[in-house]
Design a protein around this motif. Structure first.
Motif, PDB file in Angstrom:
ATOM      1  N   CYS A 169     -19.470  17.056 -30.937  1.00  0.00           N
ATOM      2  CA  CYS A 169     -19.363  18.454 -31.365  1.00  0.00           C
ATOM      3  C   CYS A 169     -20.735  19.127 -31.390  1.00  0.00           C
ATOM      4  N   ALA A 170     -21.758  18.382 -31.812  1.00  0.00           N
ATOM      5  CA  ALA A 170     -23.111  18.949 -31.797  1.00  0.00           C
ATOM      6  C   ALA A 170     -23.523  19.312 -30.377  1.00  0.00           C
ATOM      7  N   ALA A 171     -23.209  18.441 -29.424  1.00  0.00           N
ATOM      8  CA  ALA A 171     -23.549  18.726 -28.022  1.00  0.00           C
ATOM      9  C   ALA A 171     -22.806  19.944 -27.499  1.00  0.00           C
ATOM     10  N   ALA A 172     -21.567  20.138 -27.978  1.00  0.00           N
ATOM     11  CA  ALA A 172     -20.737  21.248 -27.503  1.00  0.00           C
ATOM     12  C   ALA A 172     -20.943  22.532 -28.302  1.00  0.00           C
ATOM     13  N   GLY A 173     -21.654  22.449 -29.446  1.00  0.00           N
ATOM     14  CA  GLY A 173     -21.817  23.623 -30.299  1.00  0.00           C
ATOM     15  C   GLY A 173     -20.556  23.980 -31.054  1.00  0.00           C
ATOM     16  N   ILE A 174     -19.773  22.967 -31.430  1.00  0.00           N
ATOM     17  CA  ILE A 174     -18.511  23.163 -32.152  1.00  0.00           C
ATOM     18  C   ILE A 174     -18.655  22.579 -33.555  1.00  0.00           C
ATOM     19  N   PRO A 175     -18.284  23.286 -34.613  1.00  0.00           N
ATOM     20  CA  PRO A 175     -18.382  22.728 -35.967  1.00  0.00           C
ATOM     21  C   PRO A 175     -17.496  21.492 -36.131  1.00  0.00           C
ATOM     22  N   ALA A 176     -18.001  20.518 -36.897  1.00  0.00           N
ATOM     23  CA  ALA A 176     -17.255  19.288 -37.168  1.00  0.00           C
ATOM     24  C   ALA A 176     -17.165  19.073 -38.674  1.00  0.00           C
ATOM     25  N   VAL A 177     -16.016  18.558 -39.125  1.00  0.00           N
ATOM     26  CA  VAL A 177     -15.790  18.233 -40.534  1.00  0.00           C
ATOM     27  C   VAL A 177     -15.378  16.769 -40.610  1.00  0.00           C
ATOM     28  N   VAL A 178     -16.022  16.022 -41.511  1.00  0.00           N
ATOM     29  CA  VAL A 178     -15.804  14.586 -41.607  1.00  0.00           C
ATOM     30  C   VAL A 178     -15.368  14.212 -43.014  1.00  0.00           C
ATOM     31  N   PHE A 179     -14.274  13.459 -43.122  1.00  0.00           N
ATOM     32  CA  PHE A 179     -13.787  12.928 -44.394  1.00  0.00           C
ATOM     33  C   PHE A 179     -14.133  11.438 -44.433  1.00  0.00           C
ATOM     34  N   LEU A 180     -15.019  11.037 -45.364  1.00  0.00           N
ATOM     35  CA  LEU A 180     -15.421   9.641 -45.477  1.00  0.00           C
ATOM     36  C   LEU A 180     -15.037   9.090 -46.847  1.00  0.00           C
ATOM     37  N   PRO A 181     -14.617   7.810 -46.918  1.00  0.00           N
ATOM     38  CA  PRO A 181     -14.379   7.194 -48.216  1.00  0.00           C
ATOM     39  C   PRO A 181     -15.709   6.835 -48.876  1.00  0.00           C
ATOM     40  N   ARG A 182     -15.930   7.349 -50.072  1.00  0.00           N
ATOM     41  CA  ARG A 182     -17.212   7.165 -50.750  1.00  0.00           C
ATOM     42  C   ARG A 182     -17.531   5.682 -50.956  1.00  0.00           C
ATOM     43  N   ASP A 183     -18.781   5.319 -50.608  1.00  0.00           N
ATOM     44  CA  ASP A 183     -19.308   3.965 -50.823  1.00  0.00           C
ATOM     45  C   ASP A 183     -18.560   2.893 -50.033  1.00  0.00           C
ATOM     46  N   LYS A 184     -17.870   3.275 -48.956  1.00  0.00           N
ATOM     47  CA  LYS A 184     -17.132   2.286 -48.161  1.00  0.00           C
ATOM     48  C   LYS A 184     -17.559   2.287 -46.698  1.00  0.00           C
ATOM     49  N   VAL A 185     -18.669   2.958 -46.373  1.00  0.00           N
ATOM     50  CA  VAL A 185     -19.219   2.908 -45.021  1.00  0.00           C
ATOM     51  C   VAL A 185     -20.687   2.530 -45.133  1.00  0.00           C
ATOM     52  N   SER A 186     -21.232   1.968 -44.055  1.00  0.00           N
ATOM     53  CA  SER A 186     -22.636   1.583 -44.085  1.00  0.00           C
ATOM     54  C   SER A 186     -23.517   2.829 -44.062  1.00  0.00           C
ATOM     55  N   LEU A 187     -24.748   2.673 -44.569  1.00  0.00           N
ATOM     56  CA  LEU A 187     -25.682   3.796 -44.600  1.00  0.00           C
ATOM     57  C   LEU A 187     -25.952   4.316 -43.193  1.00  0.00           C
ATOM     58  N   ALA A 188     -26.043   3.390 -42.214  1.00  0.00           N
ATOM     59  CA  ALA A 188     -26.289   3.806 -40.828  1.00  0.00           C
ATOM     60  C   ALA A 188     -25.143   4.661 -40.299  1.00  0.00           C
ATOM     61  N   GLN A 189     -23.919   4.339 -40.712  1.00  0.00           N
ATOM     62  CA  GLN A 189     -22.779   5.135 -40.270  1.00  0.00           C
ATOM     63  C   GLN A 189     -22.724   6.480 -40.986  1.00  0.00           C
ATOM     64  N   LEU A 190     -23.069   6.496 -42.259  1.00  0.00           N
ATOM     65  CA  LEU A 190     -23.036   7.736 -43.037  1.00  0.00           C
ATOM     66  C   LEU A 190     -24.049   8.748 -42.521  1.00  0.00           C
ATOM     67  N   VAL A 191     -25.227   8.279 -42.136  1.00  0.00           N
ATOM     68  CA  VAL A 191     -26.300   9.207 -41.786  1.00  0.00           C
ATOM     69  C   VAL A 191     -26.065   9.859 -40.426  1.00  0.00           C
ATOM     70  N   GLN A 192     -25.280   9.248 -39.545  1.00  0.00           N
ATOM     71  CA  GLN A 192     -25.097   9.826 -38.209  1.00  0.00           C
ATOM     72  C   GLN A 192     -24.442  11.210 -38.254  1.00  0.00           C
TER      73      GLN A 192
END
Length: 445
Positions: A169-192
């Motif tokens: 979406c960043a490459a296309a210039g389209i807004p993105a919304v992400v729903f993540l489960p708190r404290d259940k993903v790695s820091l590397a995955q969260l920061v992307q």
């Protein structure tokens, strides 16, 4: 000639057998008549008019291109993905064309004639999700260009889907919304997704809770759903199967082992093999094994019951966090593929998955815990005699181990709960003098 000028076409169709059809420009995910998931159905007669040898030649010639989009492992096969899509609407980051890494020592130890790891984590955002997301985001760009009122694209994620969605979406210039489960993903995955500018909602629930919320929110057609229940994702992900066969000289392996969470990947690979078989590029189906973590194993439980029903479960915490899913959306699609491919399902404990990943790392990989689940399941299926000695096996590695550095560090420190680290290799602590160093190296061959 572009794909859209060639006469090839595809549309949505109900995967449950209804006669519902819809344009790929429509915002629709389920059949309005039976609530079954949709699939992208291609005009196979038109595709069959091109001889199998020509498809192989065409794909091989594009595979060597250094320029996008033809250099993409997905868009180099664009007629099989989204044939009507204009080239100017393609959003590609160079996905696909990933290594097929042989594991000869593990193959020899297990008595296999070949064991190859399809390293889908060697990809722009570090996981196989890129293969499907390039098609979905390209489709959204195409829809927006034609006036379809889409404000943003949204997904629920255990980490990798959010990374892929936010990057494309960043490459296309389209807004993105992400729903993540708190404290259940790695820091590397969260920061992307944060780095790519997505709107990140960290919710006090698990993946299945996030999935329920994102489906409710995207009922407003101004927000487009990007999870694997969206069949556009499957069109990109099926190219993993096509590229695997291309890697092997268009001769499929005897078995393909796939980690399973939401089960879109199992569905996608099966669809890729079926299309190649239908068009004559291969002459037989491989058998498919889906691997699940024992703590998140609804498909394995259903398999033991003859696939009579899916009983959703509360997935427990597992090192294989990307497949920590208790109510997989693509269950019915995956079951159809497993039945068609004489497939099986196996599970792995925390210790089994961690040690299998470490075992593969000794051959130069850096495997994620989900791939560890697949490798552990492979070991068990060989021990059971389900996968016969002498078989040729390919394992789909779904993400790069660099996304799970804490998992690797914990393994070699011996601090992972419920894991006995058989291949731990901690640093050797020494004083800084030559005699101590020589002594520590004396046993090297």
């Amino acid at each position: 000639m572009s794909a859209s000028e060639s006469g090839f076409k595809a549309e949505y169709a109900c995967s449950e057998g209804c006669d519902f059809r819809a344009s790929l420009l429509d915002v629709v995910y389920r059949c309005p008549r039976c609530e079954g998931l949709l699939e992208v159905r291609h005009d196979v007669d038109a595709l069959r008019a091109v001889p199998a040898a020509e498809w192989k030649r065409r794909f091989e010639s594009r595979f060597g291109s250094s320029r996008l989009p033809e250099g993409s492992g997905v868009w180099g096969k664009r007629e099989w993905a989204y044939p009507q899509l204009p080239v100017e609407d393609i959003v590609s980051l160079g996905e696909g064309r990933v290594p097929l890494k042989p594991l000869p020592r593990m193959a020899s130890e297990l008595g296999l004639s070949a064991l190859d790891l399809k390293e889908c984590g060697v990809s722009p955002t570090g996981s196989f999700k890129d293969w499907g997301m390039t098609v979905l985001v390209s489709a959204v760009k195409h829809m927006r260009a034609r006036g379809v009122p889409l404000r943003a694209v949204a997904c629920a994620s255990t980490g990798d889907t959010s990374a892929a969605l936010s990057a494309y979406c960043a490459a296309a210039g389209i807004p993105a919304v992400v729903f993540l489960p708190r404290d259940k993903v790695s820091l590397a995955q969260l920061v992307q997704p944060i780095a790519n500018g997505a709107r990140v909602l960290s919710l006090d629930t698990d993946f299945d809770g996030c999935m329920r919320l994102v489906q409710a929110v995207t009922a407003d057609t101004g927000l487009y759903l990007a999870n694997s229940m969206n069949s556009l994702r499957i069109e990109g992900q099926k190219m993993v199967a096509v590229e695997l066969c291309q890697d092997l000289g268009w001769e499929p392996p005897d078995w393909v082992v796939i980690p399973g969470g939401n089960l879109g990947n199992a569905s996608a690979l099966g669809k890729g093999f079926e299309l190649m078989l239908e068009l004559g590029l291969i002459t037989r189906r491989p058998r498919i094994a889906v691997a699940q973590a024992q703590r998140a194993n609804p498909l394995a439980r259903a398999f033991r019951g003859g696939f009579q029903e899916l009983r959703p479960m509360q997935a427990e915490s597992t090192l294989a966090s990307a497949i920590q899913i208790g109510n997989p959306v693509s269950f019915r699609r995956a079951v159809r593929i497993l039945r068609a491919f004489d497939g099986v399902v196996e599970e792995a404990t925390e210790s089994e998955l961690a040690n299998a990943a470490a075992r593969a790392d000794r051959e130069g990989t850096f495997t994620c815990p989900q791939t560890g689940v697949a490798l552990a399941a492979l070991e068990k299926l060989v021990a059971q005699g389900v996968i016969e000695k002498g078989s040729r096996v390919a394992v789909v590695s779904t993400a790069h181990g660099l996304k799970f550095a804490d998992f690797k560090v914990g393994y070699h420190r011996g601090t992972l709960a419920d894991v006995t680290s058989r291949y731990a290799n901690p640093p050797v602590q020494l004083p800084a003098n030559l005699e101590a160093v020589r002594s520590a190296l004396s046993d090297l061959g």
